[in-house]
Design a protein around this motif. Structure first.
Motif, short mmCIF file in Angstrom:
data_model
loop_
_atom_site.label_atom_id
_atom_site.label_comp_id
_atom_site.label_asym_id
_atom_site.label_seq_id
_atom_site.Cartn_x
_atom_site.Cartn_y
_atom_site.Cartn_z
N UNK A 1 0.83 -1.20 0.00
CA UNK A 1 0.00 0.00 0.00
C UNK A 1 0.87 1.26 0.00
N UNK A 2 0.35 2.28 -0.63
CA UNK A 2 1.00 3.59 -0.65
C UNK A 2 0.39 4.49 0.41
N UNK A 3 1.23 5.29 1.07
CA UNK A 3 0.73 6.32 1.98
C UNK A 3 1.12 7.68 1.42
N UNK A 4 0.10 8.52 1.24
CA UNK A 4 0.33 9.83 0.65
C UNK A 4 1.15 10.72 1.56
N UNK A 5 2.03 11.51 0.94
CA UNK A 5 2.79 12.50 1.69
C UNK A 5 1.93 13.70 2.01
N UNK A 6 2.53 14.71 2.62
CA UNK A 6 1.79 15.89 3.03
C UNK A 6 1.69 16.94 1.94
N UNK A 7 2.44 16.77 0.86
CA UNK A 7 2.42 17.76 -0.20
C UNK A 7 1.50 17.32 -1.32
N UNK A 8 0.55 18.16 -1.64
CA UNK A 8 -0.36 17.83 -2.72
C UNK A 8 0.35 17.94 -4.07
N UNK A 9 -0.04 17.09 -5.01
CA UNK A 9 0.56 17.12 -6.34
C UNK A 9 0.56 15.76 -6.98
#
Length: 619
Positions: A424-432
């Motif tokens: 699974x991937x966990x999104x970082x805090x920076x949108x994009x």
């Protein structure tokens, strides 16, 4: 198991004119010829291609180095070079390819382009090999299903003038239970067909005599070992893997170039039959061991290019040559053994393609796990799922997104169903946006790239935490702070970006340029829009202090979250009212003037007049 084939006299030509005359002579021969089953065996010189023939074997050649047709294309192109992409409706009989045969070649090209796009197989190469091997299935003599009738068989590979290949199929394909024979329009020997056979026409059978099955099998065989047939060197290696002969390579190359310049479809059964089968070599010399002794050198021409006499050929029964003859008829003086050419990996074990295994859109909110996982499907060269293939997944981008355990790259092996699924991937805090790349295979690797996106944290609702009226006098600060809470699906929405703007309308269409404002900027100008606000871990946000300017009235403050939630808050600016004379300011208090005509201080009780007791009335 390959027999060395006699080289054509045209190779001994010393000038272009002589070579052209030889080509013209061969091209002019269009008399009907016997089928391969009735012809004699021949092959070119495998040693010239650097192939190992020490054991007299087939060296993994698809055809067992069986005989082939040496007819060359006409000297006149089938179509104008400028129109090479357009198939002519009519033209030279040699340029015509029977309808079913042509359809099979093109279908094979499309199929391989789907399962192994990096190979870049051109159907014209299949047509060239089909022309040399069987004269396009003997001029297109196939039934409605594309099966040659009668079947096409090469002579028994019994060691008499060519390779000795004992039976490997019990006669199932070639009807010979003693020795193998090359079978079908593309002339596969049974042992090769057992590994590479295909069912391209969907009848449930892998039939080497069916042009559709044989053409697809030939295409996959040519693409083996990660070849890119758009590269000349890889194309040469592919053709030589089919028949270990440089003469064979030149003949196939000639037809390949011819068909690239144009061709056209003709009815089945009306194709031109080739007339010049390759010439067999003498029988193997006795005493060379294993029954598959070293194949003798082809009979040399009277003189090599340049006039140097060729050595006399070895006689049957004589001592074997130290090394098979090389182009030009001379024996090798290099005692260094050449390494054997590796056999192509069977299609069932060859990585053919890497496909998306149903991965959906990759989108997640900052800091959250992605619902989708990247999954790929590996297929072998035959189009079936391929297990035990390592697939490397890599995250590329600056959003801070990572796989589980904080890794940017992971390797997963495909299972029995051919699929490999990344963690699974966990999104970082920076949108994009970012990408996930899946790579499998060595040499000519197969690659898939998935686009993914991290969106800012969102809220679907935002509201004040209290309902107290917010007022301030002109030029003063609002005494009460504005506090709001953002939620998403009724849960606190932490880390949500919030924009606060003083507006003239509740929809926030027009920003206000007067009234309440936040602190002033570096130039002393009032700030009426804040874009760097974020909710805390509880989803709450306390706005910075708000100041009133000199304009009285009711103003609007609009807060908008990432995700579209909004709330409008009223701010009132008004001057405090002066108490009117006599107005009660506190319960039981009045503002009547005292004896000096001054209003009492708020909270002060006015003094009472002294009470005089009236005089008693005398009786």
């Amino acid at each position: 198991m390959a027999a060395h084939m006699r080289r054509r006299l045209r190779r001994g030509a010393t000038t272009t004119a002589v070579a052209a005359a030889a080509v013209a002579a061969l091209a002019a021969s269009q008399a009907p010829a016997a089928t391969l089953a009735d012809g004699s065996v021949g092959s070119g010189d495998p040693q010239a291609a650097g192939e190992d023939t020490a054991n007299g074997g087939t060296d993994g050649a698809a055809t067992g180095n069986s005989p082939y047709y040496t007819d060359l294309p006409p000297l006149v192109s089938p179509d104008k070079p400028t129109a090479s992409n357009v198939l002519p409706a009519a033209g030279s009989s040699e340029a015509g390819i029977p309808a079913s045969v042509l359809a099979a070649y093109k279908q094979a090209e499309r199929t391989v382009a789907t399962t192994d796009p990096s190979c870049r197989l051109p159907w014209q190469l299949l047509a060239a090999i089909g022309k040399v091997e069987s004269g396009q299935a003997r001029g297109g003599r196939v039934d409605a299903n594309g099966t040659a009738s009668p079947r096409i068989l090469g002579p028994a590979l019994n060691g008499q003038g060519f390779a000795l290949i004992k039976d490997t199929d019990g006669g199932a394909y070639d009807g010979d239970a003693v020795h193998d024979r090359a079978v079908g329009p593309m002339q596969f020997i049974p042992s090769t067909w057992a590994s590479w056979g295909q069912d391209a026409n969907g009848d449930g059978r892998k039939d080497p005599n069916n042009i559709y099955d044989a053409a697809l099998a030939a295409g996959r065989y040519l693409c083996a070992n990660d070849r890119d047939l758009a590269l000349s060197a890889d194309l040469d290696r592919a053709v030589l893997s089919y028949n270990r002969s440089t003469e064979y390579l030149r003949t196939v190359r000639s037809w390949f170039s011819y068909y690239q310049r144009g061709t056209h479809e003709i009815p089945d059964g009306t194709g031109t039959l080739p007339s010049s089968p390759s010439t067999p070599s003498p029988s193997p010399r006795p005493g060379t061991g294993s029954g598959t002794g070293t194949t003798p050198s082809p009979k040399p021409s009277p003189a090599e290019p340049g006039g140097k006499p060729s050595p006399a050929p070895s006689k049957p029964g004589g001592k074997p040559s130290p090394d098979p003859s090389k182009p030009g008829g001379g024996g090798s003086t290099d005692p260094t053994p050449k390494p054997p050419t590796p056999k192509p990996t069977p299609p069932s074990e060859t990585l053919g393609s890497l496909e998306n295994a149903g991965t959906g859109p990759l989108r997640a909110t900052a800091g959250q796990e992605f619902d989708e996982r990247v999954s790929v499907l590996a297929r072998n060269a035959a189009g079936a799922p391929l297990a035990k293939v390592p697939v490397t997944f890599t995250v590329t981008g600056d959003t801070g997104t990572l796989f589980a355990e904080g890794k940017k790259t992971v390797t997963v092996w495909t299972g029995t169903d051919g699929t490999a699924t990344a963690p699974k991937l966990r999104a970082g805090e920076k949108a994009g946006e970012f990408t996930v790349t899946a790579v499998a295979g060595t040499g000519r690797a197969r690659t898939l790239t998935y686009a993914a996106r991290v969106t800012a944290r969102q809220a679907d609702a935002i509201a004040r935490t209290d309902e107290k009226a917010l007022t301030a006098a002109p030029g003063e600060k609002f005494a009460d702070a504005v506090t709001v809470k953002a939620t998403y699906q009724d849960a606190a929405a932490a880390g949500v970006a919030v924009t606060a703007t003083m507006v003239k309308d509740r929809l926030g269409v027009i920003e206000n340029d007067k009234g309440p404002h936040f602190e002033e900027d570096a130039d002393g100008k009032p700030v009426r829009t804040l874009t760097t606000l974020t909710t805390d871990a509880d989803g709450q946000l306390r706005l910075p202090e708000i100041f009133a300017d000199d304009h009285e009235g009711t103003y609007l403050l609009r807060l908008t979250t990432e995700g579209g939630a909004s709330v409008v808050i009223e701010l009132t600016v008004e001057a405090p009212e002066e108490p009117a004379p006599g107005e009660t300011t506190e319960p039981g208090e009045t503002t009547e003037p005292n004896e000096q005509g001054e209003a009492p201080t708020p909270g002060e009780t006015p003094s009472a007049e002294p009470t005089q007791t009236p005089a008693a009335t005398k009786p």
